[in-house]
Design an enzyme around this catalytic site. Structure first.
Site, PDB file in Angstrom:
ATOM      1  N   CYS A   2       0.893  -1.280   0.016  1.00  0.00           N
ATOM      2  CA  CYS A   2       0.118   0.034   0.072  1.00  0.00           C
ATOM      3  C   CYS A   2       0.843   1.473  -0.027  1.00  0.00           C
ATOM      4  CB  CYS A   2      -1.111  -0.010   1.201  1.00  0.00           C
ATOM      5  SG  CYS A   2      -2.151  -1.228   1.185  1.00  0.00           S
ATOM      6  N   ARG A  27       4.487  -0.572  -4.351  1.00  0.00           N
ATOM      7  CA  ARG A  27       3.946  -1.142  -2.996  1.00  0.00           C
ATOM      8  C   ARG A  27       2.698  -1.918  -3.165  1.00  0.00           C
ATOM      9  NH1 ARG A  27       7.072   1.986   0.692  1.00  0.00           N
ATOM     10  NH2 ARG A  27       5.340   1.587   2.288  1.00  0.00           N
ATOM     11  N   TRP A  76      -2.274  -2.934  -1.652  1.00  0.00           N
ATOM     12  CA  TRP A  76      -2.015  -4.320  -1.755  1.00  0.00           C
ATOM     13  C   TRP A  76      -2.924  -5.097  -0.625  1.00  0.00           C
ATOM     14  CZ3 TRP A  76      -0.152  -7.990   1.827  1.00  0.00           C
ATOM     15  CH2 TRP A  76       0.106  -9.372   1.339  1.00  0.00           C
ATOM     16  N   ASN A 102      -2.109   3.030   5.266  1.00  0.00           N
ATOM     17  CA  ASN A 102      -1.315   1.722   4.787  1.00  0.00           C
ATOM     18  C   ASN A 102      -1.007   0.904   6.264  1.00  0.00           C
ATOM     19  OD1 ASN A 102       1.031   0.053   3.954  1.00  0.00           O
ATOM     20  ND2 ASN A 102       2.526   1.841   4.307  1.00  0.00           N
ATOM     21  N   GLY A 103      -1.013  -0.302   6.100  1.00  0.00           N
ATOM     22  CA  GLY A 103      -0.990  -0.962   7.290  1.00  0.00           C
ATOM     23  C   GLY A 103      -2.146  -1.912   7.869  1.00  0.00           C
ATOM     24  N   GLU A 485      17.484 -18.796  -3.852  1.00  0.00           N
ATOM     25  CA  GLU A 485      17.416 -17.444  -4.488  1.00  0.00           C
ATOM     26  C   GLU A 485      16.921 -17.593  -5.988  1.00  0.00           C
ATOM     27  OE1 GLU A 485      16.504 -14.830  -3.476  1.00  0.00           O
ATOM     28  OE2 GLU A 485      17.075 -13.597  -5.446  1.00  0.00           O
ATOM     29  N   LYS A 489      13.302 -16.557  -7.373  1.00  0.00           N
ATOM     30  CA  LYS A 489      13.189 -15.579  -8.275  1.00  0.00           C
ATOM     31  C   LYS A 489      12.182 -16.194  -9.678  1.00  0.00           C
ATOM     32  CE  LYS A 489      14.229 -12.848  -7.165  1.00  0.00           C
ATOM     33  NZ  LYS A 489      14.776 -12.199  -6.141  1.00  0.00           N
ATOM     34  N   GLU A 492       8.408 -16.104  -8.295  1.00  0.00           N
ATOM     35  CA  GLU A 492       7.848 -15.087  -8.144  1.00  0.00           C
ATOM     36  C   GLU A 492       7.515 -14.242  -9.319  1.00  0.00           C
ATOM     37  OE1 GLU A 492      11.409 -12.377  -6.466  1.00  0.00           O
ATOM     38  OE2 GLU A 492       9.250 -11.926  -5.681  1.00  0.00           O
ATOM     39  N   HIS A 508      16.184 -38.770  -0.775  1.00  0.00           N
ATOM     40  CA  HIS A 508      15.438 -39.078   0.480  1.00  0.00           C
ATOM     41  C   HIS A 508      13.938 -38.684   0.325  1.00  0.00           C
ATOM     42  CE1 HIS A 508      19.011 -39.970   2.664  1.00  0.00           C
ATOM     43  NE2 HIS A 508      19.537 -38.842   2.031  1.00  0.00           N
ATOM     44  N   LYS A 608       6.533  -4.796  -2.946  1.00  0.00           N
ATOM     45  CA  LYS A 608       7.723  -4.608  -2.820  1.00  0.00           C
ATOM     46  C   LYS A 608       7.961  -4.447  -1.305  1.00  0.00           C
ATOM     47  CE  LYS A 608      11.995  -3.771  -4.457  1.00  0.00           C
ATOM     48  NZ  LYS A 608      12.706  -5.082  -5.075  1.00  0.00           N
TER      49      LYS A 608
HETATM   50  O1  M6R Z   1      12.956  -5.134   1.658  1.00  0.00           O
HETATM   51  P1  M6R Z   1      13.377  -6.599   2.159  1.00  0.00           P
HETATM   52  O2  M6R Z   1      14.669  -7.103   1.950  1.00  0.00           O
HETATM   53  O3  M6R Z   1      13.023  -6.659   3.537  1.00  0.00           O
HETATM   54  O4  M6R Z   1      12.271  -7.501   1.516  1.00  0.00           O
HETATM   55  C1  M6R Z   1      12.320  -9.004   1.878  1.00  0.00           C
HETATM   56  C2  M6R Z   1      11.470  -9.669   0.947  1.00  0.00           C
HETATM   57  O5  M6R Z   1      10.193  -9.256   1.006  1.00  0.00           O
HETATM   58  C3  M6R Z   1      11.922  -9.478  -0.487  1.00  0.00           C
HETATM   59  O6  M6R Z   1      13.240  -9.912  -0.455  1.00  0.00           O
HETATM   60  C4  M6R Z   1      11.233 -10.457  -1.487  1.00  0.00           C
HETATM   61  O7  M6R Z   1      11.209 -11.644  -1.051  1.00  0.00           O
HETATM   62  C5  M6R Z   1      11.365 -10.100  -3.033  1.00  0.00           C
HETATM   63  N1  M6R Z   1      10.223  -9.969  -3.597  1.00  0.00           N
HETATM   64  C6  M6R Z   1      12.137 -11.299  -3.505  1.00  0.00           C
HETATM   65  O8  M6R Z   1      12.554 -10.845  -4.802  1.00  0.00           O
END
Ligand code: M6R
Length: 613
Positions: A2, A27, A76, A102-103, A485, A489, A492, A508, A608
């Site tokens: 948000c 956001r 969001w 926001n929150g 990681e 990627k 997502e 296993h 984000k």
């Molecule tokens: O701003 P931050 O590094 O605390 O964010 C953590 C995660 O929300 C962030 O890394 C998220 O997993 C990304 N979308 C990954 O690409």
């Protein structure tokens, strides 16, 4: 998670608010809305989906004349589906008060019950509507917006940043902050409110960050800040130094690709500010390392998502180089674990945004338990800094794409430098070995450029595997985090179900999943002490007909006829291979998402900055 904006002044209110929201779109993008105040009163416009839908809606209205203030929101969704009814701004029952939020208001149900018992009607499923109706209820007694807001927010539990307007008090917008970021801006045409600095670029020249339990009464020419207890706070304005260029795609089709390509330069900047030569000491400007690390017997690293994967690499580094026990915890799990944090613990919180609610809560708890706190963040004025004894900047520049890329390698670079510095200071590595690692770190920007030259291979690989519904990433040792990681990627932004496994764990259980429809990507750089073991796991996967991709290095000798595809990165010592594998896996995920026509920079359901727990 948000984004909210507010503006009062002589400028083009609607455009200013829409531009602000555009720059906050990272956001959230479930819905968008504006409330505009002109001489005739307050009008609210809302649209579900992306901001463009709101822009389309407004293009049929004529709001530009006589509008002197307004507030806006991009959502969001937390409480309630992403519908128009649940979109902000929300109105009071008398339609005179309007609010964006926001929150999360944690005690909204209890307050809602009370308000309903008093006869108030709710039109949405949001927690937010409770706040506007509570202010309306308080206003009935106080007939004063500021006092009504103060009385109401004291009853709220949770995280909230609000912009609030009242039709009968047209000279002001009230901004409130508690555990959700909020910035005030001052420009030549009036005053601004925003969740983050990008919304102010090109409009405001100076800013003030609100702190928790503060509100601001914002008029066209004045900003007055008070605590929830009513005490006036005087805060200095600081110059906004972020340039419009930093939030542009600069010719790239997506922010993600631009940010991937920025990585070598970011590494260079980080290196040049901390390490001048292979035989020079590592230093971080403003960090009193001796003080921070004195009496430290263990490290606790807390983070989420991509930052958590950086923490996993850091665990391997600090344990290997500094011989320090390291515990890595997903911030959202920190509160549930038996707390062994004490004054000999150094807690390292890693957060690109510095606004991740889970990480902030966990870091705060570690501090309360007596730990010293070091924070790594890309946003110098972010909320997490408030709980830190020391902080290190990632110097990556603003990251707009929801998928974190350049911030990940920036986090890794800072962690490598930190680990080598600490290992040297504590005499856990020899000067000769320290010099070797430092020399390797200095080569990483150029090596990363070579990795980024492989984008055509990433594209070809994406074209070949884009129709896979599932993907396995496997590795051992320090590159376990790389596999995690890479898989994060891919899932997502392409929505392919990519799962990471320790390669040795495959047999296993997960090996039951393998057949010709389950591609397996193995991370196996040559110098790796685990190279031959991962290779055996590759043989096992191939025996089950899995399409097999090797992410390896130039001089690795691989058996014939096992791998369907081989990607060769430049040779480098195993310790630094996470830095080189990540950019290729980012490119692969990017190209896959493009090949599938996904919204690369704004993947579904994500935001984000995750400012709710
Ligand atoms: O701003 P931050 O590094 O605390 O964010 C953590 C995660 O929300 C962030 O890394 C998220 O997993 C990304 N979308 C990954 O690409």
């Amino acid at each position: 998670m948000c984004g909210i904006v507010g503006y009062i002044g002589t400028g083009a209110v609607q455009n200013i608010l829409l531009n602000g929201l555009k720059n906050l779109e990272y956001r959230g993008y479930d819905s968008a809305g504006l409330a505009l105040n002109d001489n005739a009163g307050i009008k609210v416009y809302k649209a579900s989906g992306k901001l463009n839908n709101l822009v389309d809606l407004l293009s049929h209205k004529n709001n530009t004349a006589n509008t002197f203030k307004g507030i806006g929101h991009i959502r969001w969704a937390t409480h309630g589906k992403p519908t128009v009814e649940n979109a902000h701004p929300h109105l009071s029952n008398d339609e005179k008060i309007v609010l964006v939020h926001n929150g999360i208001i944690e005690n909204y149900q209890e307050l809602k019950d009370k308000l309903q018992a008093k006869g108030y009607t709710f039109h949405s499923k949001t927690d937010t509507e409770t706040a506007v109706l509570l202010i309306e209820d308080e206003y009935k007694q106080t007939k004063n917006l500021e006092q009504a807001v103060i009385n109401a927010v004291k009853q709220l539990k949770g995280a909230f940043a609000f912009c609030i307007m009242h039709q009968d008090e047209p000279d002001k917008i009230i901004a409130v902050r508690n555990h959700a970021p909020l910035i005030l801006g001052q420009g030549h045409s009036g005053n601004f409110i925003a969740s983050d600095i990008p919304a102010l670029i090109g409009q405001a020249s100076q800013s003030i960050y609100l702190d928790d339990r503060e509100l601001a009464i914002v008029t066209q020419n004045n900003i007055t800040i008070k605590t929830f207890e009513g005490a006036v706070k005087i805060k200095p304005m600081t110059l906004i130094d972020m340039k419009a260029e930093s939030i542009s795609r600069r010719g790239y089709p997506h922010f993600m690709l631009k940010e991937i390509m920025e990585q070598p330069d970011i590494m260079r900047n980080l290196l040049s500010s901390s390490l001048s030569a292979k035989d020079a000491p590592i230093t971080f400007s403003g960090l009193d390392a001796d003080k921070l690390f004195s009496h430290v017997t263990k490290l606790e690293i807390i983070a989420c998502g991509t930052s958590l994967n950086a923490a996993r690499v850091a665990k391997a580094l600090f344990e290997r180089l500094c011989r320090l026990p390291v515990e890595v915890t997903a911030a959202s799990e920190y509160i549930y674990k038996t707390n062994l944090t004490d004054e000999n613990t150094l807690c390292i919180g890693i957060s690109q945004s510095g606004e991740t609610a889970d990480t902030i809560t966990a870091v705060r708890q570690a501090k309360e338990a007596g730990a010293k706190v070091l924070v790594l963040t890309n946003r110098a004025n972010s909320s997490i800094i408030r709980y830190a004894d020391a902080s290190l900047p990632l110097m990556a520049g603003i990251e707009i794409s929801v998928a974190a890329t350049k911030s990940y390698t920036a986090q890794l670079m800072v962690l490598y430098l930190l680990a080598v510095m600490l290992a040297e200071k504590s005499n856990k590595i020899t000067p000769a070995y320290a010099e070797t690692i430092k020399n390797t770190l200095l080569t990483l920007p150029a090596l990363t450029e070579q990795v980024l030259d492989l984008s055509e291979q990433a594209k070809a690989l994406a074209a070949k595997y884009k129709n896979a519904t599932d993907f396995i990433y496997m590795a051992r040792g320090i590159n376990l985090a790389t596999a995690a990681e890479g898989a994060l990627k891919l899932k997502e932004i392409s929505y392919i179900n990519a799962v990471d496994y320790a390669a040795g764990e495959l047999k296993h259980g997960p090996i039951a999943l393998l057949d010709e429809n389950m591609p397996v990507l193995a991370v196996l750089p040559k110098d790796s002490v685990v190279f031959s073991k991962v290779l055996s796991n590759c043989e096992e996967a191939k025996a089950r007909r899995a399409p097999l991709i090797a992410l390896t290095t130039e001089s690795a000798v691989l058996p014939e006829n096992i791998f369907d595809d081989i990607i060769r990165l430049p040779d480098a010592p195993e310790l630094v291979t996470p830095m080189l594998c990540a950019p290729f896996l980012q490119l692969f995920a990017y190209e896959t998402a493009c090949a599938l026509g996904r919204e690369v920079d704004q993947p579904r359901n994500l935001a984000k900055s995750v400012t709710v727990e």
